[in-house]
Design an enzyme around this catalytic site. Structure first.
Site, PDB file in Angstrom:
ATOM      1  N   LYS A   9       3.567  -0.814  -4.115  1.00 36.90           N
ATOM      2  CA  LYS A   9       3.491  -0.822  -2.651  1.00 36.90           C
ATOM      3  C   LYS A   9       4.865  -0.583  -2.041  1.00 36.90           C
ATOM      4  O   LYS A   9       5.833  -1.279  -2.368  1.00 36.90           O
ATOM      5  CB  LYS A   9       2.925  -2.178  -2.202  1.00 36.90           C
TER       6      LYS A   9
ATOM      7  N   GLU B 100      -6.633  -5.787  -3.036  1.00 35.58           N
ATOM      8  CA  GLU B 100      -5.222  -6.080  -3.283  1.00 35.58           C
ATOM      9  C   GLU B 100      -5.053  -7.417  -4.017  1.00 35.58           C
ATOM     10  O   GLU B 100      -5.646  -8.428  -3.641  1.00 35.58           O
ATOM     11  CB  GLU B 100      -4.487  -6.134  -1.937  1.00 35.58           C
TER      12      GLU B 100
ATOM     13  N   CYS C 201      -2.671  -1.611   1.164  1.00 35.51           N
ATOM     14  CA  CYS C 201      -2.752  -2.419   2.381  1.00 35.51           C
ATOM     15  C   CYS C 201      -1.849  -1.910   3.515  1.00 35.51           C
ATOM     16  O   CYS C 201      -2.143  -0.900   4.137  1.00 35.51           O
ATOM     17  CB  CYS C 201      -2.476  -3.881   2.052  1.00 35.51           C
TER      18      CYS C 201
END
Length: 296
Positions: free
Chosen positions: A126, A52, A169
């Site tokens: 994300k 990330e 994540c």
């Protein structure tokens, strides 16, 4: 299309002190990762994914406007362009997680997907953004200071070596998007991360194998390694891995060193598992409507 695909997962430390200018962080991390991408290619990787926001520290440990200047446009920015050329040169697919800027001051935590011929295929933003403290010093996962929630849904990308999806994540704690990626045909889902030792470490090897089993695909989970100054909010514990649709670990990285983890995907196993465990056939979407209307 090949039945067997080699996956390269890159985990790395970031040793530039946080007080240095953003440009110093980016230059050091980019050069390190170019070398690691080349190493992955030498080891036979067809698809390569990094951690990330690979080109710097996990700056969300603090809330500092300095880090806004790390963001770039995608695909027009210099980092995406550089890795487009690298993907084309090495004939590999690259999943490139970077900090994205849109317009004047809109920011996302994003992964660009570049095909093996250098074609930019698109990006994933994300969706789930954490915002929580992690220590007495005030450090934490202050991501709402830096990122808007994603607005591009859950796309899949048809690459030269297979159909892939991305889940970044904190997204891994939410099964809904993982299911959407499977329904859209993902064969491999990558989860580039930055996560530290603590209360959720035991989930690292629990949740994502469960996503793989529930959806009949491979998951490549990538985590950075080491401690990052001056925050030192915890140890990024590495242990990047590839897990198959039966929940078996194909390849696992170390806890504490820079490493290219190579794992092999058998595309025939994906269909075999989906035929044996008919979770898609037996799901009841007409009974799930209230899930989106229930408040916490």
């Amino acid at each position: 299309m090949m039945d067997t695909i080699k996956i390269g997962l890159i985990q790395a430390s970031h040793n530039v002190e946080g007080s240095e200018p953003v440009e110093v962080h980016k230059a050091a991390a980019i050069e390190k990762h170019i070398k690691l991408v080349r190493e992955a290619k030498e080891k036979g990787a067809n698809i390569i994914c990094m951690q990330e926001i690979f080109y710097g520290p996990y700056f969300c440990s603090e809330q500092n406007p300095k880090w806004y200047s790390a963001a770039e446009q995608i695909p027009e920015g210099p980092t995406t362009k550089r890795f487009i050329e690298l993907a084309k040169e090495l004939h590999v697919v690259i999943v490139l997680p970077i900090y994205e800027r849109v317009g004047v001051a809109t920011y996302y935590n994003t992964a660009a997907v570049i095909d093996a011929d250098g074609t930019y295929l698109g990006k994933y933003r994300k969706q789930h953004i954490p915002h929580v403290g992690a220590g007495e010093e005030g450090y934490g996962f202050w991501e709402k200071f830096y990122f808007k929630p994603g607005n591009l849904g859950y796309p899949v990308f048809k690459t030269a070596y297979g159909t892939i999806g991305v889940y970044i994540c904190y997204d891994r704690h939410f099964p809904e998007g993982a299911r959407v990626l499977g329904l859209k045909g993902a064969e491999i889902v990558f989860n580039p991360s930055a996560t530290v030792a603590g209360t959720s470490e035991y989930l690292w090897k629990l949740e994502q194998p469960a996503h793989a089993v529930a959806n009949g695909y491979y998951v490549g989970a990538i985590n950075r390694v080491g401690f990052e100054a001056p925050w030192n909010m915890g140890e990024f514990y590495g242990q990047s891995y590839l897990v198959d649709p039966r929940g078996r670990f194909v390849a696992t990285g170390s806890r504490d060193r820079d490493e290219v983890i190579i794992g092999e995907v058998d595309r025939r196993l994906i269909q075999e598992v989906r035929d044996a465990w008919q979770f898609y056939r037996d799901r009841r979407p007409e009974t799930y409507e209230e899930m989106t209307s229930l408040l916490p």
